[in-house]
Design a protein around this motif. Structure first.
Motif, PDB file in Angstrom:
ATOM      1  N   LEU A   1     -52.111 -52.450  40.714  1.00  0.00           N
ATOM      2  CA  LEU A   1     -51.875 -53.788  40.193  1.00  0.00           C
ATOM      3  C   LEU A   1     -50.774 -54.506  40.984  1.00  0.00           C
ATOM      4  O   LEU A   1     -50.887 -55.701  41.277  1.00  0.00           O
ATOM      5  N   TRP A   2     -49.712 -53.784  41.307  1.00  0.00           N
ATOM      6  CA  TRP A   2     -48.655 -54.384  42.133  1.00  0.00           C
ATOM      7  C   TRP A   2     -49.193 -54.767  43.502  1.00  0.00           C
ATOM      8  O   TRP A   2     -48.913 -55.848  44.029  1.00  0.00           O
ATOM      9  N   LEU A   3     -49.971 -53.877  44.114  1.00  0.00           N
ATOM     10  CA  LEU A   3     -50.533 -54.162  45.434  1.00  0.00           C
ATOM     11  C   LEU A   3     -51.469 -55.360  45.383  1.00  0.00           C
ATOM     12  O   LEU A   3     -51.512 -56.175  46.316  1.00  0.00           O
ATOM     13  N   ALA A   4     -52.196 -55.516  44.293  1.00  0.00           N
ATOM     14  CA  ALA A   4     -53.093 -56.666  44.153  1.00  0.00           C
ATOM     15  C   ALA A   4     -52.306 -57.969  44.106  1.00  0.00           C
ATOM     16  O   ALA A   4     -52.704 -58.968  44.713  1.00  0.00           O
TER      17      ALA A   4
ATOM     18  N   GLY B   1     -50.728 -62.919  47.015  1.00  0.00           N
ATOM     19  CA  GLY B   1     -49.716 -63.812  47.559  1.00  0.00           C
ATOM     20  C   GLY B   1     -49.839 -63.986  49.058  1.00  0.00           C
ATOM     21  O   GLY B   1     -49.703 -65.100  49.582  1.00  0.00           O
ATOM     22  N   LEU B   2     -50.117 -62.898  49.774  1.00  0.00           N
ATOM     23  CA  LEU B   2     -50.269 -62.995  51.226  1.00  0.00           C
ATOM     24  C   LEU B   2     -51.511 -63.768  51.616  1.00  0.00           C
ATOM     25  O   LEU B   2     -51.543 -64.415  52.669  1.00  0.00           O
ATOM     26  N   ARG B   3     -52.526 -63.736  50.782  1.00  0.00           N
ATOM     27  CA  ARG B   3     -53.763 -64.441  51.115  1.00  0.00           C
ATOM     28  C   ARG B   3     -53.692 -65.921  50.765  1.00  0.00           C
ATOM     29  O   ARG B   3     -54.133 -66.768  51.552  1.00  0.00           O
TER      30      ARG B   3
ATOM     31  N   SER C   1     -44.786 -66.309  50.176  1.00  0.00           N
ATOM     32  CA  SER C   1     -44.607 -64.896  49.850  1.00  0.00           C
ATOM     33  C   SER C   1     -43.628 -64.225  50.806  1.00  0.00           C
ATOM     34  O   SER C   1     -42.764 -63.442  50.384  1.00  0.00           O
ATOM     35  N   LEU C   2     -43.746 -64.543  52.085  1.00  0.00           N
ATOM     36  CA  LEU C   2     -42.817 -63.960  53.057  1.00  0.00           C
ATOM     37  C   LEU C   2     -41.417 -64.539  52.915  1.00  0.00           C
ATOM     38  O   LEU C   2     -40.432 -63.887  53.285  1.00  0.00           O
TER      39      LEU C   2
END
Length: 227
Positions: A109-112, A117-119, A125-126
């Motif tokens: 879930l955290w990775l999602a 955010g990166l997409r 996000s950065l």
């Protein structure tokens, strides 16, 4: 003694059959009750009110694009609530006392949230990796610190849930053992230990509810940063 103390974290069996699957059936049997009544009963009405309240508090801080996560977050909090509370019943087992179980929920879930955010907003996000107004010489150090802080978030989620539930279960086991021994050895003091055990049980039920809410709320805050 230590072996007996930690035996409570093993899946109980009776007649060669594990009791955990049977215990987990209690929640859907109570929740999903088919009825021909025009009006819902008190339990269903209370459940609907609780779900609306939880959804409101969980999704309010999230931006509108993140509201698509509402079914996932509500299902997650229901799953955690069920496992945490049912694990307090006799002859049951609490899966959320296992770090592997909690990490299996927290890491994907955290990775999602990070990938979303990166997409969708890569620059924003950065930008969380570098606070505004950072002096130039400190940029590499702060970027490294923020990156490590971002990576350990799922570990913090899993360890927090595991540690709180494990500590509560161990304390309950110790107090209940002391209460049983004092009942035979010192009957005068046993009512005091029984009172402490009852108060601690109420506290552990509250911890089970709060930890499920905190786990889901932190995930919603991570989602807010990336939507």
């Amino acid at each position: 003694m230590m072996t007996n103390l930690f035996d409570q974290f093993m899946t109980p069996k009776m007649f060669g059959m594990q009791l955990l699957p049977l215990t987990l059936l209690i929640a859907p049997m109570i929740t999903f009750v088919k009825s021909d009544r025009l009006h819902n009963n008190r339990f269903v009405t209370l459940s609907h009110w609780a779900m609306k309240t939880i959804t409101k508090h969980t999704m309010t801080p999230i931006n509108k694009p993140g509201h698509n996560w509402a079914p996932i977050l509500i299902s997650l909090i229901l799953l955690l609530l069920t496992m945490n509370v049912i694990g307090l019943l006799p002859y049951t087992f609490t899966p959320t006392t296992q770090l592997s179980m909690n990490m299996a929920l927290a890491l994907p879930l955290w990775l999602a949230t990070v990938l979303i955010g990166l997409r969708t907003q890569t620059t924003s996000s950065l930008a969380h990796l570098l606070p505004i107004g950072t002096p130039t010489p400190l940029i590499p150090t702060l970027v490294l610190i923020e990156t490590v802080s971002l990576i350990i978030r799922p570990l913090a989620l899993g360890v927090r849930l595991t540690a709180n539930l494990t500590a509560g279960h161990l304390l309950l086991h110790l107090i209940s053992t002391a209460t049983m021994n004092l009942t035979l050895l010192l009957p005068i003091i046993s009512p005091l230990s029984m009172t402490i055990l009852m108060l601690l049980t109420i506290l552990e039920v509250a911890v089970a509810l709060i930890q499920a809410y905190v786990f889901t709320l932190l995930l919603s805050l991570y989602l807010q940063e990336n939507t």
